[in-house]
Scaffold this motif. Sequence first.
Motif, PDB file in Angstrom:
ATOM      1  N   SER A 157      24.185  48.838  83.921  1.00 19.48           N
ATOM      2  CA  SER A 157      23.752  49.800  82.904  1.00 19.48           C
ATOM      3  C   SER A 157      24.734  49.792  81.738  1.00 19.48           C
ATOM      4  O   SER A 157      25.924  49.507  81.925  1.00 19.48           O
ATOM      5  N   PHE A 158      24.247  50.171  80.568  1.00 20.96           N
ATOM      6  CA  PHE A 158      25.141  50.293  79.415  1.00 20.96           C
ATOM      7  C   PHE A 158      26.093  51.473  79.570  1.00 20.96           C
ATOM      8  O   PHE A 158      27.050  51.617  78.807  1.00 20.96           O
ATOM      9  N   THR A 159      25.855  52.309  80.575  1.00 20.90           N
ATOM     10  CA  THR A 159      26.756  53.437  80.812  1.00 20.90           C
ATOM     11  C   THR A 159      27.984  53.037  81.641  1.00 20.90           C
ATOM     12  O   THR A 159      28.871  53.860  81.850  1.00 20.90           O
ATOM     13  N   HIS A 160      28.022  51.796  82.082  1.00 22.23           N
ATOM     14  CA  HIS A 160      29.183  51.326  82.852  1.00 22.23           C
ATOM     15  C   HIS A 160      30.437  51.477  81.985  1.00 22.23           C
ATOM     16  O   HIS A 160      30.412  51.171  80.790  1.00 22.23           O
ATOM     17  N   PRO A 161      31.538  51.961  82.535  1.00 26.52           N
ATOM     18  CA  PRO A 161      32.740  52.193  81.733  1.00 26.52           C
ATOM     19  C   PRO A 161      33.320  50.928  81.083  1.00 26.52           C
ATOM     20  O   PRO A 161      34.046  51.025  80.096  1.00 26.52           O
ATOM     21  N   PHE A 163      31.364  48.469  79.841  1.00 21.41           N
ATOM     22  CA  PHE A 163      30.284  47.841  79.080  1.00 21.41           C
ATOM     23  C   PHE A 163      30.770  47.239  77.768  1.00 21.41           C
ATOM     24  O   PHE A 163      30.506  46.079  77.469  1.00 21.41           O
ATOM     25  N   ARG A 164      31.481  48.008  76.958  1.00 20.94           N
ATOM     26  CA  ARG A 164      31.918  47.501  75.644  1.00 20.94           C
ATOM     27  C   ARG A 164      32.883  46.325  75.793  1.00 20.94           C
ATOM     28  O   ARG A 164      32.830  45.376  75.006  1.00 20.94           O
TER      29      ARG A 164
END
Length: 171
Positions: A157-161, A163-164
């Motif tokens: 998910s893009f909510t994974h810490p 991700f960026r």
Amino acid sequence: MLVIVDMQTRLVPHLDGAQRLTERAGTLLRAANLLDVPVIYTEQNPQRLGGTVDALLADLRAAKGIEKHTFDATLAPAFIDALPPAPATLWIAGAEAHVCALLTVLGLLRLGYRVEYVADAVASRRAADRAVALERAQQDGARLTTVETAIFGWLGSFTHPRFRDVLALIK
């Protein structure tokens, strides 16, 4: 677990798309490190083929290296000892697509593992050999994937810490 097969100094320069292979394998490896995906790597007869290419070494510091003398890594006891229990999923990248990488894929399938063969992170000397290897792996039960599909699957998910951080690797 990510398995990097035989990305060695005297082999990689002779592969079709060697630079692209090294870049894609490096991206996959850096993402695995960021996301705590365990990594092992093999070296086929390193006395003759050299060690792993310099471009990957820094990112392999925490990984377990396996020296082997069989084309199919599953015939090396140290490799088997480093694997999680089947039916874990293993992502396979490296060289050569139609020899050591493919034979390892087939060996892992025989042992009951789920195998994701990372199509844009494997190469052979000849493009035709790589194409046949991908087809053979798929026919025998491996799933073909890409570096980005593997990475986004690990993220979930893009909510994974992370991700960026991971996204920066593929942009």
